[in-house]
Design a protein around this motif. Structure first.
Motif, short mmCIF file in Angstrom:
data_model
loop_
_atom_site.label_atom_id
_atom_site.label_comp_id
_atom_site.label_asym_id
_atom_site.label_seq_id
_atom_site.Cartn_x
_atom_site.Cartn_y
_atom_site.Cartn_z
N UNK A 14 0.75 -1.20 -0.05
CA UNK A 14 0.14 -0.08 -0.12
C UNK A 14 0.91 1.18 -0.19
N UNK A 15 1.98 1.23 0.71
CA UNK A 15 2.82 2.37 0.80
C UNK A 15 3.62 2.42 -0.56
N UNK A 16 3.63 1.44 -1.33
CA UNK A 16 4.45 1.59 -2.76
C UNK A 16 5.89 1.35 -2.48
N UNK A 17 6.39 0.68 -1.60
CA UNK A 17 7.78 0.58 -1.18
C UNK A 17 8.54 -0.90 -1.42
N UNK A 18 7.43 -1.78 -2.27
CA UNK A 18 7.83 -3.01 -2.50
C UNK A 18 7.52 -3.60 -3.86
N UNK A 19 8.21 -4.17 -4.41
CA UNK A 19 8.00 -4.55 -6.01
C UNK A 19 7.05 -5.82 -5.86
N UNK A 20 6.39 -6.18 -6.96
CA UNK A 20 5.49 -7.36 -7.00
C UNK A 20 6.61 -8.59 -6.92
N UNK A 21 7.80 -8.84 -7.61
CA UNK A 21 8.43 -9.87 -7.19
C UNK A 21 8.80 -10.02 -5.88
N UNK A 22 8.90 -8.90 -5.02
CA UNK A 22 9.41 -9.21 -3.44
C UNK A 22 8.19 -9.42 -2.82
N UNK A 23 6.99 -8.98 -3.20
CA UNK A 23 5.57 -9.22 -2.68
C UNK A 23 5.58 -10.92 -3.01
N UNK A 24 5.60 -11.63 -3.95
CA UNK A 24 5.65 -12.94 -4.21
C UNK A 24 6.40 -13.63 -3.32
N UNK A 25 7.88 -13.13 -3.17
CA UNK A 25 8.62 -14.01 -2.49
C UNK A 25 8.38 -13.82 -0.97
N UNK A 26 8.05 -12.79 -0.49
CA UNK A 26 7.59 -12.71 0.88
C UNK A 26 6.40 -13.76 1.48
N UNK A 27 5.44 -13.39 0.40
CA UNK A 27 4.05 -14.13 0.71
C UNK A 27 4.36 -15.88 0.63
N UNK A 28 5.30 -16.28 -0.25
CA UNK A 28 5.47 -17.67 -0.47
C UNK A 28 6.16 -18.17 0.91
N UNK A 29 7.02 -17.26 1.48
CA UNK A 29 7.85 -17.57 2.52
C UNK A 29 6.83 -17.62 3.90
N UNK A 30 5.70 -16.89 3.79
CA UNK A 30 4.95 -16.79 4.88
C UNK A 30 3.82 -17.92 4.85
N UNK A 31 4.00 -18.68 3.77
CA UNK A 31 3.10 -19.81 3.59
C UNK A 31 1.65 -19.52 2.76
N UNK A 32 1.72 -18.39 2.17
CA UNK A 32 0.50 -18.15 1.40
C UNK A 32 0.58 -18.87 0.05
#
Length: 137
Positions: A14-32
């Motif tokens: 929401x803040x615009x401080x993360x790219x989509x590839x970073x989002x995907x990596x973070x969420x996969x690590x979180x178990x999403x």
């Protein structure tokens, strides 16, 4: 699922401080396994890979447009391309796809694709860069 990583990733998106590839990596690590963005209710729902858990976060931008009735797939593709090539912020992406008739989308992280849905049943599926039906063979 790691709710802290999900919450932090949602906030950074929401803040615009993360790219989509970073989002995907973070969420996969979180178990999403996948997430659902609902522009009509202004919320995101993150689902565990095994389907046993869900975490919801708000999309609390002010001034977003109403979702257009007509689905403009060319405008949706242009918004996606701007995000991929030019790092468009999520707020601007959301504004553009809502104006192009996207009421919701599902980001299938393990399936490496996003399916955008219009109010009249129209849809567009966009594969993650480098992915696609031919890449899975």
């Amino acid at each position: 699922m790691d709710t802290q990583i999900i919450q932090e990733t949602a906030s950074k998106t929401l803040a615009g401080t993360i790219s989509f590839p970073e989002v995907v990596g973070n969420l996969l690590r979180a178990g999403v396994g996948f997430y659902h963005v609902d522009y009509l209710s202004r919320r995101k729902s993150f689902y565990s890979a095994d389907g046993s858990a869900v975490v919801a976060t708000p999309i609390d931008y002010e001034g977003l447009p109403d979702v257009a009735l007509e689905f403009d797939s060319a405008a949706v593709k242009a918004a996606i391309l701007d995000s991929q090539r030019h790092g468009q912020r999520y707020r601007d992406f959301s504004r553009r796809v809502m104006a192009a008739g996207v009421q919701a989308y599902f980001a299938f992280l393990q399936g490496k694709r996003v399916t955008y849905l219009g109010r009249l049943g129209d849809q567009h599926t966009e594969w993650f860069p480098g992915a696609g039906p031919d890449a899975r063979q």
